[in-house]
Design a protein around this motif. Structure first.
Motif, PDB file in Angstrom:
ATOM      1  N   ASN A 224      51.623  21.391   4.392  1.00  0.00           N
ATOM      2  CA  ASN A 224      53.065  21.231   4.637  1.00  0.00           C
ATOM      3  C   ASN A 224      53.371  20.956   6.104  1.00  0.00           C
ATOM      4  O   ASN A 224      54.327  20.249   6.422  1.00  0.00           O
ATOM      5  N   ASN A 225      52.582  21.497   7.006  1.00  0.00           N
ATOM      6  CA  ASN A 225      52.843  21.293   8.439  1.00  0.00           C
ATOM      7  C   ASN A 225      52.369  19.931   8.940  1.00  0.00           C
ATOM      8  O   ASN A 225      52.803  19.496  10.011  1.00  0.00           O
ATOM      9  N   GLY A 229      57.073  13.712   8.209  1.00  0.00           N
ATOM     10  CA  GLY A 229      58.414  14.279   8.313  1.00  0.00           C
ATOM     11  C   GLY A 229      58.459  15.780   8.351  1.00  0.00           C
ATOM     12  O   GLY A 229      59.519  16.375   8.121  1.00  0.00           O
ATOM     13  N   ALA A 230      57.336  16.414   8.634  1.00  0.00           N
ATOM     14  CA  ALA A 230      57.314  17.875   8.697  1.00  0.00           C
ATOM     15  C   ALA A 230      58.102  18.355   9.909  1.00  0.00           C
ATOM     16  O   ALA A 230      58.041  17.742  10.983  1.00  0.00           O
ATOM     17  N   PRO A 231      58.881  19.432   9.786  1.00  0.00           N
ATOM     18  CA  PRO A 231      59.645  19.931  10.938  1.00  0.00           C
ATOM     19  C   PRO A 231      58.728  20.442  12.040  1.00  0.00           C
ATOM     20  O   PRO A 231      57.616  20.915  11.792  1.00  0.00           O
ATOM     21  N   ALA A 232      59.186  20.346  13.243  1.00  0.00           N
ATOM     22  CA  ALA A 232      58.394  20.807  14.391  1.00  0.00           C
ATOM     23  C   ALA A 232      58.515  22.313  14.558  1.00  0.00           C
ATOM     24  O   ALA A 232      59.414  22.955  14.011  1.00  0.00           O
ATOM     25  N   ASN A 233      57.584  22.847  15.345  1.00  0.00           N
ATOM     26  CA  ASN A 233      57.569  24.268  15.682  1.00  0.00           C
ATOM     27  C   ASN A 233      57.502  25.152  14.440  1.00  0.00           C
ATOM     28  O   ASN A 233      58.219  26.146  14.304  1.00  0.00           O
ATOM     29  N   VAL A 234      56.662  24.746  13.494  1.00  0.00           N
ATOM     30  CA  VAL A 234      56.467  25.573  12.301  1.00  0.00           C
ATOM     31  C   VAL A 234      55.491  26.684  12.638  1.00  0.00           C
ATOM     32  O   VAL A 234      54.480  26.454  13.313  1.00  0.00           O
TER      33      VAL A 234
END
Length: 246
Positions: A224-225, A229-234
């Protein structure tokens, strides 16, 4: 009865053309030899009459009939005749149904639902869920192979790195040479996950259900990371804890 003395006078009254003599007179008789000389002044040669030739009266009587028959055979052009066709309406119905069916299938084909191919991260998550069926203490090695294969195949499809046919050490050494790539950013976590998968695979370590669940969540978080398009700072995924060995 016609005599030889009357032939010259008869020859003067006959119109020019061939002369037909009765069959009683022969050109070889002395009488006919005398009559031929005056008749030579006529326009045509003297021919014996044919017994088969029709008489003038017969020809004259047949001429009006022939003309009337030829006139009767000439008729005016008739109009178009309508021929009834009992299957005409059936052909119209069948043709209309075929046309309607063709239009329907053409509309259906134009508005068909296009099935988009699944993305690499979607396929990897499906493989992880399928591996849950092996999450029990009697199939620890099989489960480790399944989750490791899912992550390695995802790396090949997502990043183009050859990971399935290489050892963990070879793969991690190549990652050390990369900088600034999404895969290089997760190098430490990926190394720890793959090393923990190698323990049950090759050293036959036994894992508890909690340890296998922790390994599963670590693989899911990595996918998922790193998906597009994965969100940053996961937050970093939890690392599996292997606390038991055999």
């Amino acid at each position: 009865m016609m005599t030889a003395a009357s032939l010259p006078a008869l020859a003067q009254t006959v119109s020019p053309g061939p002369v037909h003599l009765p069959p009683d007179y022969s050109t070889n008789s002395p009488t006919m030899q005398t009559a031929i000389a005056p008749a030579s002044t006529l326009a045509g040669p003297v021919q014996p009459a044919s017994t088969n030739a029709p008489s003038a009266s017969a020809v004259g009587s047949n001429a009006p009939a022939t003309a009337a028959t030829g006139t009767a055979d000439i008729r005016d052009i008739r109009g178009v005749i309508s021929i009834p066709y009992p299957l005409l309406w059936l052909m119209y119905i069948v043709g209309g149904v075929a046309l309607a069916a063709a239009l329907y299938y053409a509309w259906k084909w134009l508005h068909r639902t296009v099935i988009k191919p699944k993305l690499p991260h979607e396929l990897a998550l499906e493989r992880l869920e399928a591996a849950r069926a092996l999450m029990n203490e009697g199939q620890v090695r099989e489960y480790a192979f399944a989750v490791s294969e899912a992550v390695r195949l995802y790396i090949e499809q997502r990043f183009g790195e050859k990971a399935r046919r290489r050892t963990t050490e070879e793969f991690i050494n190549d990652l050390l040479k990369q900088t600034g790539t999404p895969l290089a950013e997760h190098r430490a976590l990926l190394e720890d996950f793959l090393m923990h998968c190698d323990l049950p695979k090759f050293a036959r370590w036994q894992l508890s259900a909690a340890e296998m669940e922790s390994m599963h969540e670590s693989a899911r978080a990595f996918i998922n990371n790193t998906r597009p398009g994965a969100p940053a700072n996961v937050p970093a995924p939890r690392q599996p804890e292997t606390v038991s060995a055999q």
